[in-house]
Design a protein around this motif. Structure first.
Motif, PDB file in Angstrom:
ATOM      1  N   SER A 337       0.843  -1.118   0.021  1.00 35.99           N
ATOM      2  CA  SER A 337      -0.126   0.012  -0.095  1.00 35.99           C
ATOM      3  C   SER A 337       0.723   1.381   0.075  1.00 35.99           C
ATOM      4  O   SER A 337       0.226   2.420  -0.190  1.00 35.99           O
ATOM      5  CB  SER A 337      -0.915  -0.154   1.216  1.00 35.99           C
ATOM      6  OG  SER A 337      -0.084   0.167   2.517  1.00 35.99           O
ATOM      7  N   GLY A 338       2.143   1.052   0.168  1.00 35.39           N
ATOM      8  CA  GLY A 338       3.064   2.288   0.258  1.00 35.39           C
ATOM      9  C   GLY A 338       3.657   2.596   1.553  1.00 35.39           C
ATOM     10  O   GLY A 338       4.459   3.416   1.751  1.00 35.39           O
ATOM     11  N   ASP A 339       3.132   1.905   2.695  1.00 32.62           N
ATOM     12  CA  ASP A 339       3.738   2.361   3.958  1.00 32.62           C
ATOM     13  C   ASP A 339       4.839   1.424   4.067  1.00 32.62           C
ATOM     14  O   ASP A 339       4.759   0.121   4.485  1.00 32.62           O
ATOM     15  CB  ASP A 339       2.803   2.027   4.992  1.00 32.62           C
ATOM     16  CG  ASP A 339       3.219   2.313   6.395  1.00 32.62           C
ATOM     17  OD1 ASP A 339       4.374   2.349   6.528  1.00 32.62           O
ATOM     18  OD2 ASP A 339       2.388   2.084   7.285  1.00 32.62           O
ATOM     19  N   LEU A 340       6.235   1.716   4.020  1.00 33.90           N
ATOM     20  CA  LEU A 340       7.255   1.015   3.702  1.00 33.90           C
ATOM     21  C   LEU A 340       8.065   0.827   5.252  1.00 33.90           C
ATOM     22  O   LEU A 340       9.346   0.633   5.306  1.00 33.90           O
ATOM     23  CB  LEU A 340       8.327   1.525   2.563  1.00 33.90           C
ATOM     24  CG  LEU A 340       7.475   1.295   1.295  1.00 33.90           C
ATOM     25  CD1 LEU A 340       8.359   1.985   0.240  1.00 33.90           C
ATOM     26  CD2 LEU A 340       7.100   0.200   0.860  1.00 33.90           C
ATOM     27  N   SER A 341       7.549   1.375   6.615  1.00 31.97           N
ATOM     28  CA  SER A 341       8.012   1.398   7.629  1.00 31.97           C
ATOM     29  C   SER A 341       8.501  -0.188   7.960  1.00 31.97           C
ATOM     30  O   SER A 341       7.592  -0.861   7.479  1.00 31.97           O
ATOM     31  CB  SER A 341       7.283   2.125   8.733  1.00 31.97           C
ATOM     32  OG  SER A 341       6.008   1.595   8.896  1.00 31.97           O
ATOM     33  N   LYS A 342       9.480  -0.350   8.694  1.00 29.53           N
ATOM     34  CA  LYS A 342       9.965  -1.643   9.030  1.00 29.53           C
ATOM     35  C   LYS A 342       8.912  -2.388   9.911  1.00 29.53           C
ATOM     36  O   LYS A 342       8.086  -1.831  10.345  1.00 29.53           O
ATOM     37  CB  LYS A 342      11.393  -1.657   9.679  1.00 29.53           C
ATOM     38  CG  LYS A 342      11.332  -0.960  11.004  1.00 29.53           C
ATOM     39  CD  LYS A 342      12.572  -1.121  11.792  1.00 29.53           C
ATOM     40  CE  LYS A 342      13.138  -2.386  12.142  1.00 29.53           C
ATOM     41  NZ  LYS A 342      14.494  -2.255  12.858  1.00 29.53           N
ATOM     42  N   ALA A 343       9.135  -3.627   9.943  1.00 25.62           N
ATOM     43  CA  ALA A 343       8.056  -4.410  10.605  1.00 25.62           C
ATOM     44  C   ALA A 343       8.072  -3.957  12.169  1.00 25.62           C
ATOM     45  O   ALA A 343       9.244  -3.543  12.798  1.00 25.62           O
ATOM     46  CB  ALA A 343       8.466  -6.008  10.631  1.00 25.62           C
ATOM     47  N   SER A 344       6.914  -4.229  12.807  1.00 26.42           N
ATOM     48  CA  SER A 344       6.821  -3.695  14.413  1.00 26.42           C
ATOM     49  C   SER A 344       7.273  -4.647  15.130  1.00 26.42           C
ATOM     50  O   SER A 344       7.561  -4.612  16.375  1.00 26.42           O
ATOM     51  CB  SER A 344       5.357  -3.409  14.533  1.00 26.42           C
ATOM     52  OG  SER A 344       4.691  -4.284  14.339  1.00 26.42           O
ATOM     53  N   CYS A 345       7.803  -5.908  14.639  1.00 27.95           N
ATOM     54  CA  CYS A 345       8.393  -6.966  15.723  1.00 27.95           C
ATOM     55  C   CYS A 345       9.331  -6.427  16.446  1.00 27.95           C
ATOM     56  O   CYS A 345      10.479  -5.811  15.538  1.00 27.95           O
ATOM     57  CB  CYS A 345       8.650  -8.067  14.923  1.00 27.95           C
ATOM     58  SG  CYS A 345       9.557  -9.553  15.628  1.00 27.95           S
ATOM     59  N   ILE A 346       9.791  -6.602  17.541  1.00 21.56           N
ATOM     60  CA  ILE A 346      11.016  -6.546  18.407  1.00 21.56           C
ATOM     61  C   ILE A 346      12.059  -7.467  18.698  1.00 21.56           C
ATOM     62  O   ILE A 346      12.840  -7.331  19.415  1.00 21.56           O
ATOM     63  CB  ILE A 346      10.637  -5.589  19.576  1.00 21.56           C
ATOM     64  CG1 ILE A 346       9.804  -6.394  20.598  1.00 21.56           C
ATOM     65  CG2 ILE A 346       9.831  -4.224  19.320  1.00 21.56           C
ATOM     66  CD1 ILE A 346       9.672  -5.831  21.999  1.00 21.56           C
ATOM     67  N   SER A 347      11.562  -8.459  17.978  1.00 19.37           N
ATOM     68  CA  SER A 347      12.374  -9.843  18.173  1.00 19.37           C
ATOM     69  C   SER A 347      12.732 -10.480  19.546  1.00 19.37           C
ATOM     70  O   SER A 347      13.819 -10.642  19.890  1.00 19.37           O
ATOM     71  CB  SER A 347      13.889  -9.602  17.540  1.00 19.37           C
ATOM     72  OG  SER A 347      13.616  -8.954  16.167  1.00 19.37           O
ATOM     73  N   CYS A 348      11.687 -10.130  20.450  1.00 16.20           N
ATOM     74  CA  CYS A 348      11.815 -10.754  21.836  1.00 16.20           C
ATOM     75  C   CYS A 348      11.759 -12.254  22.038  1.00 16.20           C
ATOM     76  O   CYS A 348      12.091 -12.563  23.099  1.00 16.20           O
ATOM     77  CB  CYS A 348      10.764  -9.810  22.833  1.00 16.20           C
ATOM     78  SG  CYS A 348       9.070 -10.438  22.400  1.00 16.20           S
ATOM     79  N   GLY A 349      10.830 -12.667  20.986  1.00 13.10           N
ATOM     80  CA  GLY A 349      10.770 -14.197  21.096  1.00 13.10           C
ATOM     81  C   GLY A 349       9.609 -14.601  22.073  1.00 13.10           C
ATOM     82  O   GLY A 349       9.571 -15.677  22.635  1.00 13.10           O
ATOM     83  N   GLY A 350       8.872 -13.642  22.892  1.00 12.60           N
ATOM     84  CA  GLY A 350       7.652 -13.928  23.550  1.00 12.60           C
ATOM     85  C   GLY A 350       6.630 -14.328  22.937  1.00 12.60           C
ATOM     86  O   GLY A 350       5.707 -14.999  23.594  1.00 12.60           O
ATOM     87  N   CYS A 351       6.732 -14.535  21.704  1.00 12.43           N
ATOM     88  CA  CYS A 351       5.345 -14.865  20.811  1.00 12.43           C
ATOM     89  C   CYS A 351       5.258 -16.343  20.914  1.00 12.43           C
ATOM     90  O   CYS A 351       4.071 -16.941  21.011  1.00 12.43           O
ATOM     91  CB  CYS A 351       5.591 -14.603  19.592  1.00 12.43           C
ATOM     92  SG  CYS A 351       7.279 -14.928  18.788  1.00 12.43           S
ATOM     93  N   PHE A 352       6.016 -17.197  21.507  1.00 10.81           N
ATOM     94  CA  PHE A 352       5.968 -18.547  21.641  1.00 10.81           C
ATOM     95  C   PHE A 352       5.357 -18.896  22.960  1.00 10.81           C
ATOM     96  O   PHE A 352       5.037 -20.212  22.973  1.00 10.81           O
ATOM     97  CB  PHE A 352       7.176 -19.133  21.583  1.00 10.81           C
ATOM     98  CG  PHE A 352       7.890 -18.941  20.119  1.00 10.81           C
ATOM     99  CD1 PHE A 352       7.341 -19.682  18.799  1.00 10.81           C
ATOM    100  CD2 PHE A 352       9.081 -18.012  20.027  1.00 10.81           C
ATOM    101  CE1 PHE A 352       7.883 -19.424  17.705  1.00 10.81           C
ATOM    102  CE2 PHE A 352       9.430 -17.847  18.688  1.00 10.81           C
ATOM    103  CZ  PHE A 352       8.966 -18.554  17.588  1.00 10.81           C
TER     104      PHE A 352
END
Length: 373
Positions: A337-352
């Motif tokens: 869509s044109g919003d090229l800001s980086k992924a908002s993931c902070i790579s904390c690993g807490g998703c699991f």
């Protein structure tokens, strides 16, 4: 020059762009690996995000191949119906779906063997991560494994999947046969690299024999095990050449596993800026130099600029991400869509954390934010 929003194809699979969702255990099946409604909703969300192709979390091909709770199974024809529903939901808005299949070998968890059985491995030596000593797989067990992989791939085809990926990385079964750190056999499946490759070569042959020539067969391959006596980049380069000779359709290049030092695991933290991203990129570039099959690079990719740089430089043909899609299944749609800001993931690993509770993986930052509202 390749770019992200370019349409491509791999055999019979048409991809709307050059981004893959990399396979990740998602904790959305039931105790015996059957697809749940929660699992269907999980893959439906991924399918709505305009990802080029979705690779599922690893599916165990035999009952003694399971590693984590609520892991998806693909060991019996009765599971085809659930897999077909998953494929239908994931593909509803145009993203192809690929099933990753695995036998975890010595890394399987006997506490989760709901019908009993032994832990198998290429050699009866302690696992580098768990210390478990498996029963060395004999010729009968190897034939069972080959048949199990082939049947699992065929189930995916019958269920409407667009391809299959063999998990040959991160210290699981295929990787164990390839690596001298786990494989110390004295027969024709161990010793030289060529002999250690035999199990993978026969697995690919068995799978291809059932799914046919046009059904894409991919592999996730460790370029470096990062353990003593483990697979080296030079060995992985040779393995990739043999895979090309044997007809592999794409190679996703990864590395490490829980037996490696933590800072060299496949999943890493502290991805703060672009210099921290794409930590397996150099290995992908190395393998691409002699591969006819397309190369996919994975590992900490977070920004549109990094994706375009990888593709534009020709270091890889595709990029693959996982954790960013846990927080933002719609990331590619946002970039489109044109919003090229980086992924908002902070790579904390807490998703699991929630996956172990049978709730499916989910973004920890979002969970904490919601709990404070």
């Amino acid at each position: 020059m390749a770019e992200l929003f370019e349409k491509t194809s791999i055999k019979s699979m048409n991809l709307p762009n050059r981004c893959f969702r990399s396979a990740t255990w998602s904790g959305v099946a039931d105790e015996r690996g059957y697809i749940t409604e929660q699992g269907l909703e999980f893959y439906s969300r991924l399918g709505s995000g305009q990802i080029g192709a979705i690779i599922t979390g690893y599916q165990y091909v035999m009952k003694n191949g399971i590693q984590l709770p609520f892991m998806t199974g693909n060991y019996d024809d009765s599971q085809i119906a659930g897999l077909a529903k998953l494929a239908e939901r994931a593909k509803a808005q145009g993203s192809p779906i690929i099933g990753q299949i695995v036998h975890c070998g010595v890394r399987a968890n006997p506490k989760l063997f709901f019908d009993g059985g032994d832990v198998w491995g290429p050699s009866a030596i302690p696992d580098l991560a768990s210390g478990i000593v498996p029963r060395e797989a004999g010729k009968t067990e190897i034939l069972e494994l080959l048949e199990a992989y082939a049947n699992a791939a065929f189930r995916l085809k019958k269920a409407g999947f667009d391809g299959v990926q063999l998990h040959g990385a991160h210290g699981y079964g295929i990787n164990q046969f390839l690596s001298a750190a786990w494989n110390q056999r004295g027969d024709s499946y161990g010793g030289s690299l060529r002999k250690r490759y035999r199990f993978l070569g026969e697995t690919l042959e068995a799978v291809r024999g059932l799914v046919g020539e046009e059904f894409p067969v991919l592999i996730k391959l460790n370029a470096n095990d990062f353990v003593e006596a483990g697979l080296t980049p030079e060995e992985s380069l040779q393995v990739s050449k043999w895979l090309n000779d044997d007809g592999i359709d794409a190679i996703e290049v990864s590395g490490g596993g829980t037996a490696a030092p933590k800072h060299l695991w496949p999943i890493r933290g502290k991805i703060k800026d672009r210099s921290d991203e794409a930590y397996f990129r150099d290995y992908a570039m190395m393998i691409k130099g002699s591969s006819r099959a397309p190369i996919i690079t994975v590992g900490g990719v977070r920004s549109f600029e990094t994706v375009q740089d990888i593709l534009g430089s020709g270091d890889a043909d595709y990029v693959s991400m996982s954790r960013p899609f846990i927080r933002e299944p719609w990331l590619i749609a946002r970039w489109t869509s044109g919003d090229l800001s980086k992924a908002s993931c902070i790579s904390c690993g807490g998703c699991f954390e929630t996956g172990f509770k049978g709730l499916g993986i989910s973004c920890k930052v979002d969970r904490e934010t919601q709990s404070q509202e």
